[in-house]
Design an enzyme around this catalytic site. Sequence first.
Site, PDB file in Angstrom:
ATOM      1  N   ARG A  60      52.001  79.943  74.757  1.00 17.85           N
ATOM      2  CA  ARG A  60      50.660  79.882  75.215  1.00 17.85           C
ATOM      3  C   ARG A  60      50.654  79.868  76.805  1.00 17.85           C
ATOM      4  NH1 ARG A  60      46.074  74.927  74.858  1.00 17.85           N
ATOM      5  NH2 ARG A  60      44.434  75.906  76.235  1.00 17.85           N
ATOM      6  N   ASN A  95      43.204  80.128  66.531  1.00 21.70           N
ATOM      7  CA  ASN A  95      42.818  81.082  67.513  1.00 21.70           C
ATOM      8  C   ASN A  95      43.872  82.350  67.510  1.00 21.70           C
ATOM      9  OD1 ASN A  95      40.307  80.136  68.559  1.00 21.70           O
ATOM     10  ND2 ASN A  95      41.597  78.693  69.787  1.00 21.70           N
ATOM     11  N   CYS A 140      34.641  77.349  64.442  1.00 22.31           N
ATOM     12  CA  CYS A 140      35.075  76.923  65.897  1.00 22.31           C
ATOM     13  C   CYS A 140      33.998  75.846  66.215  1.00 22.31           C
ATOM     14  CB  CYS A 140      34.840  78.019  66.613  1.00 22.31           C
ATOM     15  SG  CYS A 140      34.852  78.037  68.543  1.00 22.31           S
ATOM     16  N   HIS A 149      34.002  82.791  70.259  1.00 21.92           N
ATOM     17  CA  HIS A 149      34.167  82.774  71.777  1.00 21.92           C
ATOM     18  C   HIS A 149      33.579  83.690  72.708  1.00 21.92           C
ATOM     19  CE1 HIS A 149      38.038  80.191  71.612  1.00 21.92           C
ATOM     20  NE2 HIS A 149      36.986  79.572  70.942  1.00 21.92           N
ATOM     21  N   TYR A 206      33.248  80.636  77.248  1.00 19.87           N
ATOM     22  CA  TYR A 206      34.171  81.768  77.381  1.00 19.87           C
ATOM     23  C   TYR A 206      33.411  83.120  77.909  1.00 19.87           C
ATOM     24  CZ  TYR A 206      37.052  78.752  74.479  1.00 19.87           C
ATOM     25  OH  TYR A 206      37.627  77.858  74.049  1.00 19.87           O
TER      26      TYR A 206
END
Length: 430
Positions: free
Chosen positions: A93, A147, A167, A197, A251
């Site tokens: 990540r 995700n 979500c 998102h 987002y």
Amino acid sequence: MSALKLAIVGGGSTYTPELIDGFARLRDTLPIGELVLIDPAAERLELIGGLARRIFAKQGHPAVVTTTADVAAGVDGAHAVLLQLRVGGQAARNEDETWPLECGCVGQETTGAGGLAKALRTVPVVLDIAETVRRANPDAWIVDFTNPVGIVTRALQEAGHRAVGLCNVAIGFQRKFAAHLGVAPELVRLDHVGLNHLTWERGVTLLDAPGAADGREVLPELLASHGKEIADDLHLPQAVVQRLGVVPSYYLRYYYQHDEVVEELKAQGSRAAQVAEIERQLLEMYADPALDTKPELLGERGGAFYSEAAVQLIAALLGTGTSVPSVQVVNTRNDGVLPFLPDDAVIEVPAEVDAAGVRPLPQRAVEPLYAGLVAAVTAYEHLALDAALRGGRDRVYDALLAHPLVGRFDLADRLTDRLLAHNREHLAWA
């Protein structure tokens, strides 16, 4: 229905106690008899398993908690399997959030080039797990938190699995709007539309009673009375939110303020580094045999209200609650609901959910200001899934070129090189 068996793949996550807390508090809605935490990280898994048992015991929950690294053994006989994976961990990540910045692009784990990298690492692993679930129990539901949820859910559905994506953006807005209005969350219904998102709240209905068909539209009232708080929470200028007249998800910042966000990210460092430090502290807390509640620090880990959303969704899918369909915001197959998208696109909208499955509700026409971006990102997600399933530099490049946050030949080329360089160990074809 008798007590249920649930399995969490990725159960060694430091986030898992949030789910455990929800399962314990809402046991009348979702009667769990056995919970299996599945994870290859043995040390973490035992810490989480021990805390889960203590949380259940403190709240008088009778469920048995077991742990295993064996996916096949863990999902055997499970009525539902929850997926919360992070292939490559926080280290991967951190890379997703840093190397795109070298090209002047947002570094983020669910959208843009970083989101594509995560999808490429994740989809093959999730599909292997899903096949194991199908062999163990073909009737089990797979609930995906992993995700990028839209792409992963689409992969699962195209492979024929009983899967739905979840979500916490919608339930988060519901809770916040309810607090602003001074009412119970069950009285707030959202006109929530888009992709995972990439959503907008186009309306907020204050219901006459929980589950009622009628109510009063209050979004203009919310924006007039609480516009600054709402905008600050989104890190967007209030004037932008007022101009839109809707509430975009957080987002959308990556699209509406791309360059400003890039500079912020360069200055403040990656979210992954912050989360890694939070996780270190959490694991120390989880090791304390006296701890039997989720610590407040877990709230900084993210994922607020996931447990409530998960309990509501699983209870509806397994028929443990009322026989009346539950309306919940989920990620599921489009099937003509948004007519400007392909049927096999995965959209995020309210849906009726019960033991018969998930049925997205009809939506009024999506305004061009939002529909154009939704269509573009849907095309990207199609190409991203193709790259995840079949590999190849050209497919990665095409997906990046199609993404609205990239969209230039030279930029897509540089990002492709960096993506492959940072992910070779996770991509069998690279």
